[in-house]
Design a protein around this motif. Structure first.
Motif, PDB file in Angstrom:
ATOM      1  N   GLY A 144       5.236 -14.802 -26.977  1.00  8.87           N
ATOM      2  CA  GLY A 144       6.067 -14.826 -28.179  1.00  8.87           C
ATOM      3  C   GLY A 144       7.504 -15.133 -27.771  1.00  8.87           C
ATOM      4  O   GLY A 144       8.155 -16.012 -28.329  1.00  8.87           O
ATOM      5  N   GLY A 145       7.955 -14.451 -26.734  1.00 13.33           N
ATOM      6  CA  GLY A 145       9.345 -14.610 -26.270  1.00 13.33           C
ATOM      7  C   GLY A 145       9.654 -16.018 -25.798  1.00 13.33           C
ATOM      8  O   GLY A 145      10.780 -16.517 -25.993  1.00 13.33           O
ATOM      9  N   ALA A 146       8.664 -16.690 -25.180  1.00 15.54           N
ATOM     10  CA  ALA A 146       8.909 -18.060 -24.701  1.00 15.54           C
ATOM     11  C   ALA A 146       9.199 -18.964 -25.890  1.00 15.54           C
ATOM     12  O   ALA A 146      10.109 -19.806 -25.857  1.00 15.54           O
ATOM     13  CB  ALA A 146       7.685 -18.574 -23.927  1.00 15.54           C
ATOM     14  N   LEU A 147       8.446 -18.768 -26.966  1.00 18.93           N
ATOM     15  CA  LEU A 147       8.623 -19.565 -28.178  1.00 18.93           C
ATOM     16  C   LEU A 147       9.931 -19.198 -28.891  1.00 18.93           C
ATOM     17  O   LEU A 147      10.719 -20.073 -29.263  1.00 18.93           O
ATOM     18  CB  LEU A 147       7.427 -19.328 -29.112  1.00 18.93           C
ATOM     19  N   ASP A 148      10.146 -17.901 -29.082  1.00 21.59           N
ATOM     20  CA  ASP A 148      11.349 -17.467 -29.802  1.00 21.59           C
ATOM     21  C   ASP A 148      12.609 -17.896 -29.045  1.00 21.59           C
ATOM     22  O   ASP A 148      13.608 -18.293 -29.661  1.00 21.59           O
ATOM     23  CB  ASP A 148      11.321 -15.939 -30.000  1.00 21.59           C
ATOM     24  N   SER A 149      12.547 -17.853 -27.713  1.00 23.32           N
ATOM     25  CA  SER A 149      13.711 -18.265 -26.913  1.00 23.32           C
ATOM     26  C   SER A 149      13.941 -19.769 -27.043  1.00 23.32           C
ATOM     27  O   SER A 149      15.090 -20.229 -27.070  1.00 23.32           O
ATOM     28  CB  SER A 149      13.507 -17.881 -25.438  1.00 23.32           C
ATOM     29  N   MET A 247      11.337 -16.645 -15.045  1.00 21.56           N
ATOM     30  CA  MET A 247      11.674 -15.477 -15.863  1.00 21.56           C
ATOM     31  C   MET A 247      11.432 -15.851 -17.327  1.00 21.56           C
ATOM     32  O   MET A 247      12.061 -16.756 -17.869  1.00 21.56           O
ATOM     33  CB  MET A 247      13.146 -15.095 -15.696  1.00 21.56           C
ATOM     34  N   ILE A 248      10.454 -15.185 -17.935  1.00 22.76           N
ATOM     35  CA  ILE A 248      10.072 -15.506 -19.313  1.00 22.76           C
ATOM     36  C   ILE A 248       9.963 -14.182 -20.076  1.00 22.76           C
ATOM     37  O   ILE A 248       9.369 -13.217 -19.565  1.00 22.76           O
ATOM     38  CB  ILE A 248       8.704 -16.251 -19.344  1.00 22.76           C
ATOM     39  N   ALA A 249      10.522 -14.142 -21.270  1.00 14.87           N
ATOM     40  CA  ALA A 249      10.352 -12.937 -22.090  1.00 14.87           C
ATOM     41  C   ALA A 249       8.906 -12.908 -22.588  1.00 14.87           C
ATOM     42  O   ALA A 249       8.449 -13.841 -23.247  1.00 14.87           O
ATOM     43  CB  ALA A 249      11.324 -12.955 -23.265  1.00 14.87           C
ATOM     44  N   CYS A 250       8.187 -11.860 -22.220  1.00 14.10           N
ATOM     45  CA  CYS A 250       6.763 -11.734 -22.599  1.00 14.10           C
ATOM     46  C   CYS A 250       6.519 -10.343 -23.144  1.00 14.10           C
ATOM     47  O   CYS A 250       7.223  -9.396 -22.791  1.00 14.10           O
ATOM     48  CB  CYS A 250       5.867 -11.909 -21.373  1.00 14.10           C
ATOM     49  N   VAL A 267       9.979  -8.276 -23.259  1.00 15.22           N
ATOM     50  CA  VAL A 267      11.090  -8.020 -22.326  1.00 15.22           C
ATOM     51  C   VAL A 267      11.039  -9.094 -21.233  1.00 15.22           C
ATOM     52  O   VAL A 267       9.991  -9.719 -21.033  1.00 15.22           O
ATOM     53  CB  VAL A 267      10.997  -6.600 -21.690  1.00 15.22           C
ATOM     54  N   PRO A 268      12.130  -9.299 -20.499  1.00 16.55           N
ATOM     55  CA  PRO A 268      12.118 -10.359 -19.479  1.00 16.55           C
ATOM     56  C   PRO A 268      11.189 -10.009 -18.317  1.00 16.55           C
ATOM     57  O   PRO A 268      11.266  -8.908 -17.766  1.00 16.55           O
ATOM     58  CB  PRO A 268      13.569 -10.420 -18.987  1.00 16.55           C
ATOM     59  N   CYS A 269      10.312 -10.957 -17.970  1.00 16.47           N
ATOM     60  CA  CYS A 269       9.326 -10.720 -16.908  1.00 16.47           C
ATOM     61  C   CYS A 269       9.359 -11.880 -15.919  1.00 16.47           C
ATOM     62  O   CYS A 269       9.669 -13.006 -16.292  1.00 16.47           O
ATOM     63  CB  CYS A 269       7.913 -10.658 -17.487  1.00 16.47           C
ATOM     64  N   ASN A 274      -0.002 -13.608 -10.133  1.00 20.90           N
ATOM     65  CA  ASN A 274      -0.589 -12.315 -10.504  1.00 20.90           C
ATOM     66  C   ASN A 274      -0.297 -11.941 -11.951  1.00 20.90           C
ATOM     67  O   ASN A 274      -0.504 -10.796 -12.346  1.00 20.90           O
ATOM     68  CB  ASN A 274      -0.060 -11.217  -9.576  1.00 20.90           C
ATOM     69  N   GLY A 275       0.183 -12.881 -12.717  1.00 14.32           N
ATOM     70  CA  GLY A 275       0.518 -12.581 -14.113  1.00 14.32           C
ATOM     71  C   GLY A 275       1.933 -12.032 -14.202  1.00 14.32           C
ATOM     72  O   GLY A 275       2.886 -12.654 -13.734  1.00 14.32           O
ATOM     73  N   ILE A 276       2.039 -10.815 -14.788  1.00 20.72           N
ATOM     74  CA  ILE A 276       3.367 -10.170 -14.854  1.00 20.72           C
ATOM     75  C   ILE A 276       3.652  -9.597 -13.462  1.00 20.72           C
ATOM     76  O   ILE A 276       3.039  -8.615 -13.047  1.00 20.72           O
ATOM     77  CB  ILE A 276       3.365  -9.011 -15.873  1.00 20.72           C
ATOM     78  N   GLU A 277       4.564 -10.182 -12.739  1.00 20.39           N
ATOM     79  CA  GLU A 277       4.828  -9.722 -11.369  1.00 20.39           C
ATOM     80  C   GLU A 277       5.975  -8.724 -11.322  1.00 20.39           C
ATOM     81  O   GLU A 277       6.078  -7.928 -10.387  1.00 20.39           O
ATOM     82  CB  GLU A 277       5.092 -10.918 -10.471  1.00 20.39           C
ATOM     83  N   GLU A 278       6.835  -8.768 -12.319  1.00 24.36           N
ATOM     84  CA  GLU A 278       7.964  -7.832 -12.342  1.00 24.36           C
ATOM     85  C   GLU A 278       8.494  -7.763 -13.768  1.00 24.36           C
ATOM     86  O   GLU A 278       8.496  -8.774 -14.480  1.00 24.36           O
ATOM     87  CB  GLU A 278       9.061  -8.390 -11.409  1.00 24.36           C
ATOM     88  N   ILE A 279       8.886  -6.565 -14.170  1.00 28.51           N
ATOM     89  CA  ILE A 279       9.597  -6.432 -15.448  1.00 28.51           C
ATOM     90  C   ILE A 279      11.065  -6.237 -15.089  1.00 28.51           C
ATOM     91  O   ILE A 279      11.405  -5.302 -14.358  1.00 28.51           O
ATOM     92  CB  ILE A 279       9.060  -5.229 -16.254  1.00 28.51           C
ATOM     93  N   LEU A 280      11.904  -7.155 -15.542  1.00 25.35           N
ATOM     94  CA  LEU A 280      13.318  -7.090 -15.150  1.00 25.35           C
ATOM     95  C   LEU A 280      14.057  -6.094 -16.030  1.00 25.35           C
ATOM     96  O   LEU A 280      13.937  -6.132 -17.252  1.00 25.35           O
ATOM     97  CB  LEU A 280      13.977  -8.460 -15.293  1.00 25.35           C
ATOM     98  N   ALA A 281      14.837  -5.235 -15.391  1.00 26.88           N
ATOM     99  CA  ALA A 281      15.654  -4.280 -16.150  1.00 26.88           C
ATOM    100  C   ALA A 281      17.035  -4.895 -16.319  1.00 26.88           C
ATOM    101  O   ALA A 281      17.808  -4.947 -15.359  1.00 26.88           O
ATOM    102  CB  ALA A 281      15.735  -2.967 -15.390  1.00 26.88           C
ATOM    103  N   ILE A 282      17.333  -5.402 -17.502  1.00 30.81           N
ATOM    104  CA  ILE A 282      18.682  -5.948 -17.705  1.00 30.81           C
ATOM    105  C   ILE A 282      19.521  -4.928 -18.467  1.00 30.81           C
ATOM    106  O   ILE A 282      18.987  -4.139 -19.247  1.00 30.81           O
ATOM    107  CB  ILE A 282      18.666  -7.312 -18.435  1.00 30.81           C
ATOM    108  N   ASP A 283      20.805  -4.947 -18.210  1.00 32.82           N
ATOM    109  CA  ASP A 283      21.714  -3.999 -18.864  1.00 32.82           C
ATOM    110  C   ASP A 283      21.978  -4.428 -20.298  1.00 32.82           C
ATOM    111  O   ASP A 283      22.636  -5.443 -20.527  1.00 32.82           O
ATOM    112  CB  ASP A 283      23.063  -3.966 -18.114  1.00 32.82           C
ATOM    113  N   LEU A 284      21.445  -3.651 -21.236  1.00 32.11           N
ATOM    114  CA  LEU A 284      21.708  -3.957 -22.647  1.00 32.11           C
ATOM    115  C   LEU A 284      22.907  -3.122 -23.089  1.00 32.11           C
ATOM    116  O   LEU A 284      23.128  -2.003 -22.575  1.00 32.11           O
ATOM    117  CB  LEU A 284      20.490  -3.600 -23.500  1.00 32.11           C
TER     118      LEU A 284
END
Ligand code: NAD
Ligand code: LMR
Length: 311
Positions: A144-149, A247-250, A267-269, A274-284
Motif C-alpha cells: 500500500g505504501g509503495a503506491l501511496d508514496s 526502503m519501501i513503506a509496507c 511503516v518504512p521497511c 527474506n522479505g521484510i528484513e528490517e523495520i526502520l525506526a524513524i523519528d516522528l
C-alpha cells in the motif's frame, strides 16, 4: 525465480505484465477462479514478448494451485474492488473469506514463499493472512505504501512542476482514505525540503489529494485503479527477488515498533530476499506520532471484524 499472482483481474494482470516486461522473474503464474480468464490474460501478455523483447514465461490457470508449486513470491490480488462512493473498508465482508482461503491454498504448494497482500482493506487482509497462516512476519508483506508514496510524489511533482523522479517522499500509516500519513516534513526535491518551494497551503493540498488518490481514480474510472497498483507490486517483488534492500513503506506486523502491537500497519521497511528484513525506526514529530496512533486505532477497529473469519 517464480512468482504466482492470485487474481488475474486489473491489478493482478498489470502486475504480471510489468514483471514480465521488466524481466523481474523468469516465470509468472496467474491464477483466477473465473474459468479461462487467467489463461486468456497470460496468453495476451505472452503475445507481447516478441514486440517488447522479454523472456519471462507467463501462464494462466483456473483455480489449479498445483501449478503454483514452489513459488518464491505469491501476490494476492483476488477479491472485489470498490465502486465510486465506497471505502476500501466496505470490502471486508467478501474479501476476508477469499484472502484467507487463497493464502491457505498457496501455502500447500509453496510452503516457503513470501506473500504480498494487495486485496483491500489491505492492512486488515495482511493481518488476517498472518494470523490465518502463522507464517513469520518477515514473509507477509502488505502493499500500500509503495503506491501511496508514488501518488504523493506525483502530486508533489505537479505542485513543483518538476519530474516525479526528482522528488523523494513517503506515506506511512494505514492504506485508507483517512488513515494514510503523507510525511510532508520529510519530503524533498533532490534533497532540498519541499517546504522551500511550496507554501503550507499547497503542501496541505498535496497531502489531502494523496490521501484520497485511490478514491479520486475510482470516481473517474468506475472501479479502482490498476496501472500504478500493478507497477507498485512489481517494484516490491523486484526488491524481494533481486535482494535490492530498497526502503519501501509496507504494512508489516508490529511488535512494539512505533509503540504499536498486534497490528499490521505501513511503516518504512528494508525489503530483500527474506522479505521484510528490517523495520526502520524513524523519528516522528509529535503531530506525526499522534496521526500514526489514530491511524492504528482505525485499523485495529477494522481488524476486530475478523473475529468470525479467524474463529
Ligand atoms: N493495496 C493496494 O494498494 C491496492 C491497489 C489496487 C487494488 N487493490 C485491491 O486489489 C483487489 C483487486 O482489484 P482489481 O482491480 O484487480 O479487481 P478485479 O475485479 O479486476 O480482479 C479481481 C480478480 O480476483 C478474482 N477472484 C475472486 N475470487 C477469487 C478466488 N477465490 N480465487 C482466485 N481469484 C479470485 C476475480 O475473478 C477477479 O478476476 C481489490 O480488493 C482492490 O481493492 C489494492
Ligand atoms: O482505491 C482503491 O480502492 C484501490 C487501491 O487501494 C488504490 O489505492 O488504488
Amino acid at each position: 525465480m517464480k512468482v504466482t499472482i492470485v487474481g488475474a483481474g486489473n491489478v493482478g494482470a498489470t502486475c504480471a505484465d510489468v514483471i514480465s516486461y521488466r524481466g523481474i522473474a523468469s516465470e509468472v503464474v496467474l491464477l483466477d477462479i473465473k474459468e479461462g480468464f487467467a489463461e486468456g490474460k497470460a496468453m495476451d501478455i505472452m503475445q507481447c514478448a516478441t514486440n517488447t523483447g522479454f523472456n519471462t514465461k507467463v501462464s494462466g490457470v483456473t483455480n489449479d494451485y498445483s501449478k503454483t508449486a514452489d513459488s518464491d513470491v505469491v501476490v494476492i490480488t483476488s477479491g472485489i474492488p470498490r465502486k465510486p462512493g465506497m471505502t476500501r473498508e466496505e470490502l471486508i465482508g467478501i474479501n476476508a473469506g477469499i484472502v484467507k482461503s487463497v493464502a491457505e491454498n498457496v501455502l500447500k504448494y509453496s510452503p516457503n514463499t513470501i506473500v504480498v497482500v494487495v486485496s483491500n482493506p489491505m492492512d486488515t487482509m495482511t493481518y488476517l493472512t498472518l494470523k490465518a497462516t502463522g507464517l513469520p512476519k518477515n514473509r507477509i508483506i502488505g502493499m500500500g505504501g509503495a503506491l501511496d508514496s508514488s501518488r504523493f510524489r506525483y502530486y508533489l511533482s505537479k505542485a513543483l512542476d518538476k519530474p516525479s523522479n526528482d522528488v523523494s517522499a513517503m506515506v506511512i500509516g494505514g492504506h485508507g482514505d483517512t488513515t494514510m500519513i503523507p510525511l510532508t516534513r520529510l519530503a524533498s526535491y533532490n534533497g532540498i525540503p519541499v517546504s522551500e518551494f511550496l507554501s503550507q497551503e499547497a503542501l496541505d493540498k498535496v497531502a489531502a489529494d494523496t490521501m484520497v488518490g485511490g478514491a479520486t481514480l475510482t470516481g473517474l474510472l468506475g472501479t479502482s485503479a490498476w496501472y500504478a497498483p500493478g507497477a507498485s507490486v512489481a517494484y516490491l517483488v523486484d526488491s524481494i527477488l533481486n535482494d535490492q534492500k530498497k526502503m519501501i513503506a509496507c504494512s508489516v506486523f508490529l511488535e512494539g515498533e512505533y509503540g504499536q502491537n498486534d497490528i499490521c500497519l505501513g511503516v518504512p521497511c528494508i525489503i530483500g530476499k527474506n522479505g521484510i528484513e528490517e523495520i526502520l525506526a524513524i523519528d516522528l514529530d509529535e503531530k506525526e506520532k499522534a496521526l500514526l496512533a489514530k491511524s492504528a486505532d482505525a485499523v485495529r477497529n477494522m481488524n476486530a471484524d475478523l473475529k468470525s473469519v479467524l474463529a
